[in-house]
Design a protein around this motif. Sequence first.
Motif, mmCIF file in Angstrom:
data_model
loop_
_atom_site.group_PDB
_atom_site.id
_atom_site.type_symbol
_atom_site.label_atom_id
_atom_site.label_comp_id
_atom_site.label_asym_id
_atom_site.label_seq_id
_atom_site.Cartn_x
_atom_site.Cartn_y
_atom_site.Cartn_z
ATOM 1 N N LEU A 250 -20.462 14.462 15.425
ATOM 2 C CA LEU A 250 -19.215 14.430 16.002
ATOM 3 C C LEU A 250 -19.028 16.347 15.756
ATOM 4 O O LEU A 250 -19.270 17.485 15.609
ATOM 5 C CB LEU A 250 -18.130 14.389 14.362
ATOM 6 C CG LEU A 250 -16.991 14.042 14.572
ATOM 7 C CD1 LEU A 250 -16.676 13.174 15.346
ATOM 8 C CD2 LEU A 250 -16.407 13.892 13.054
ATOM 9 N N HIS B 101 -16.863 11.812 20.611
ATOM 10 C CA HIS B 101 -16.170 12.661 19.830
ATOM 11 C C HIS B 101 -14.780 11.553 19.382
ATOM 12 O O HIS B 101 -13.520 12.474 20.034
ATOM 13 C CB HIS B 101 -15.715 13.974 20.961
ATOM 14 C CG HIS B 101 -15.028 13.666 21.860
ATOM 15 N ND1 HIS B 101 -16.138 13.257 23.402
ATOM 16 C CD2 HIS B 101 -14.887 12.067 22.745
ATOM 17 C CE1 HIS B 101 -15.585 12.467 24.839
ATOM 18 N NE2 HIS B 101 -14.107 12.230 24.145
ATOM 19 N N LEU C 160 -13.208 10.133 16.533
ATOM 20 C CA LEU C 160 -13.116 10.695 14.457
ATOM 21 C C LEU C 160 -13.241 9.543 14.088
ATOM 22 O O LEU C 160 -14.034 9.104 13.296
ATOM 23 C CB LEU C 160 -11.998 11.330 14.626
ATOM 24 C CG LEU C 160 -12.335 12.671 15.062
ATOM 25 C CD1 LEU C 160 -10.789 13.479 15.022
ATOM 26 C CD2 LEU C 160 -12.667 13.376 14.023
ATOM 27 N N ASP D 74 -15.907 7.528 11.762
ATOM 28 C CA ASP D 74 -15.358 7.512 10.402
ATOM 29 C C ASP D 74 -15.588 5.811 9.839
ATOM 30 O O ASP D 74 -16.222 5.009 8.569
ATOM 31 C CB ASP D 74 -14.275 7.439 10.166
ATOM 32 C CG ASP D 74 -13.347 7.526 8.700
ATOM 33 O OD1 ASP D 74 -13.949 7.513 8.283
ATOM 34 O OD2 ASP D 74 -11.770 7.510 8.735
ATOM 35 N N ILE E 84 -20.274 17.421 11.586
ATOM 36 C CA ILE E 84 -19.337 18.531 12.524
ATOM 37 C C ILE E 84 -20.090 19.357 12.975
ATOM 38 O O ILE E 84 -20.819 20.077 12.573
ATOM 39 C CB ILE E 84 -18.065 19.182 12.418
ATOM 40 C CG1 ILE E 84 -17.520 17.352 11.197
ATOM 41 C CG2 ILE E 84 -17.764 19.107 13.163
ATOM 42 C CD1 ILE E 84 -16.261 18.082 11.160
ATOM 43 N N LEU F 75 -9.991 11.889 8.958
ATOM 44 C CA LEU F 75 -11.147 12.998 9.742
ATOM 45 C C LEU F 75 -10.766 14.161 10.519
ATOM 46 O O LEU F 75 -11.074 15.005 10.798
ATOM 47 C CB LEU F 75 -11.644 11.509 10.207
ATOM 48 C CG LEU F 75 -13.954 12.821 10.005
ATOM 49 C CD1 LEU F 75 -14.252 12.910 8.553
ATOM 50 C CD2 LEU F 75 -14.697 11.688 9.951
ATOM 51 N N ASN F 76 -9.208 13.422 11.799
ATOM 52 C CA ASN F 76 -8.631 14.326 12.311
ATOM 53 C C ASN F 76 -8.375 15.830 11.744
ATOM 54 O O ASN F 76 -8.539 16.739 12.378
ATOM 55 C CB ASN F 76 -8.078 13.446 13.228
ATOM 56 C CG ASN F 76 -7.858 14.187 14.870
ATOM 57 O OD1 ASN F 76 -9.162 15.174 15.020
ATOM 58 N ND2 ASN F 76 -6.149 14.466 14.569
ATOM 59 N N TYR G 132 -11.786 17.315 10.564
ATOM 60 C CA TYR G 132 -11.761 17.816 12.240
ATOM 61 C C TYR G 132 -10.986 19.660 12.849
ATOM 62 O O TYR G 132 -11.888 20.454 12.779
ATOM 63 C CB TYR G 132 -11.988 17.501 13.248
ATOM 64 C CG TYR G 132 -12.672 17.855 14.610
ATOM 65 C CD1 TYR G 132 -14.363 17.816 14.642
ATOM 66 C CD2 TYR G 132 -12.161 18.052 15.477
ATOM 67 C CE1 TYR G 132 -15.153 18.601 15.405
ATOM 68 C CE2 TYR G 132 -12.742 18.614 15.907
ATOM 69 C CZ TYR G 132 -14.220 18.976 16.212
ATOM 70 O OH TYR G 132 -14.651 19.535 17.381
ATOM 71 N N VAL H 201 -10.525 17.766 19.073
ATOM 72 C CA VAL H 201 -11.766 16.923 19.976
ATOM 73 C C VAL H 201 -11.795 16.920 21.104
ATOM 74 O O VAL H 201 -13.200 17.186 21.829
ATOM 75 C CB VAL H 201 -11.713 16.162 18.883
ATOM 76 C CG1 VAL H 201 -13.711 14.926 18.795
ATOM 77 C CG2 VAL H 201 -11.799 16.125 17.260
#
Lengths: 245, 255
Positions: B41, B196, B198, B202, B210, B241-242, B245, B253
């Motif tokens: 990612l 890209h 998420l 997921d 990442i 997950l964002n 990130y 992202v």
Amino acid sequence: MTAVRQSWQVSLRYFRVLLRQPAFLLITIVQPLIWLLLFGALFKAVTQIPGFGGNGSYLDYLTPGIVVMLAVSSAGWTGMGFIEDINSGVMDRLLVTPAWRGAFNVGSVAQCVVSVVLQTLLIIGLALLMGAEIAHAGVLLLVAALLAAAFASLSNGLGVLTRQRESLIGAVSLLLLPLTFLSSALMQLSLAPGWIETVAKFNPVDWAAVAARDPDLLRIGLLAALTVLSGWFATRAFAIYQRSL
Amino acid sequence: MTRTVFEKAIEAVGLVKRYGEVQALDGVDLEVEAGTVFGLLGPNGAGKSTTVRILTTLSRPDAGTVCVAGVDALRDPVGVRRAIGVVAQKHSADPDATARENLVLQAELYGLRDRSRVDELLERFGLQDAADRQAKTYSGGMMRRLDVAIGLIHTPKVLFLDEPTTGLDPEARADLWAEIERLAREERMTILLTTHYLEEADRLASQIAIVDRGRIVARGTPDELKAELRAEAPSDEPVSLNDVYLKHAGRAVAA
Ligand SMILES: Nc1ncnc2c1ncn2[C@@H]1O[C@H](COP(=O)(O)OP(=O)(O)O)[C@@H](O)[C@H]1O
Ligand SMILES: [Mg+2]
């Protein structure tokens, strides 16, 4: 055998492109005929220059010259396909398969050679209809095929290394006329300045033109060697391209 | 050389790659268990495609070692090529050829002469009606499905998908997700996918790394990564997950 089969499968790709574009096919057929008629008319007078020494008709002399000229000029553009493949992403897909690298070059060269051989047959046919005598038609076909193969590989290698249409167009336009006119394709070299005669000794187009009129093993051998060498170059070019990725 | 049984489908250590002034990879380590889906990612320019190009033998690292499907990719790239399937970020189907012709050529490049695999893939990817039309007439979704079918022709052990769903409409994306899940579950294929999105990582990946500016900045299962963040900054808001990130890469992202 795998190598042959892979090359054949790759070449099918190029034959299809040719067959699916009727306009392109038409050009392939009409171009040699135009060349023969045009150059024939233009150069008819040349053979009457004292010292030209041709004892046959002007067409006897000119036909092999037009064939070799056509072979290099058709072959020169072959590399355009690889440039397109690199830009589109098709090349990278081919290169991550376990296939023999040479097959990609051989497949593309095969299409060029077949086109040139067909064009040569057309030219020979028309020349015969116009009353020419082609003494060594088989050798003419052979040298046309070798010359086309050598220059198609060269063009492919250049295409892969430069990856730019402009570079290949530049290289072809720069080389095509000198290669033709520094050879005996259209003009007997005994009538040309001495330096041209010297330069022509190193010019593959001249090897082909001379051998087609008066077969000799040395020049045919040189053409065969050049074909192998440029095939090797085109195959190596893939590795150099990959190193830049 | 090819071991048919391997625990680690991908093992890359210390990958470094420079393009002139750009340090595309700055010491990337990756380990992917056989039979799992791994998500790489990162934002645009992070080094995802560069990593994939190296793992798939298209390019070579300036430093580091790569082992894919139990084969050393730097010593025996052909051995790796036999074992892997690649769907690159760009389209890779020949637009002038039909889907069938593309697949037949691909099969031949792997030495496969049996055409039943071609028909099977055309059917599975819903391309049978368009099979004899030039690919340049296809929609974006059809073209992508053809790219994936091409990558699967030889039933690879390890499949690389570089941003497979970028640019697809939601329906086409959902179809491809279902297909990726099926490949992992039914065919026990190891899959490395870069994205890209998420949500995509997921849903599909059991392990995630990442990557940012050529380095791996975080790794773990999606839940582990979320739990880590929850522990650091306890709140009632659900962690996505964002958020993970944003914490690691410090920027959005989709650049
Ligand atoms: N062939 C190349 N030549 C020069 N720079 C490159 C090349 N490929 C990638 N880069 C650069 O390397 C960095 C990583 O690119 P890439 O791996 O494509 O990122 P991602 O796939 O994550 O978007 C970017 O800065 C990109 O511009
Ligand atoms: Mg990318």
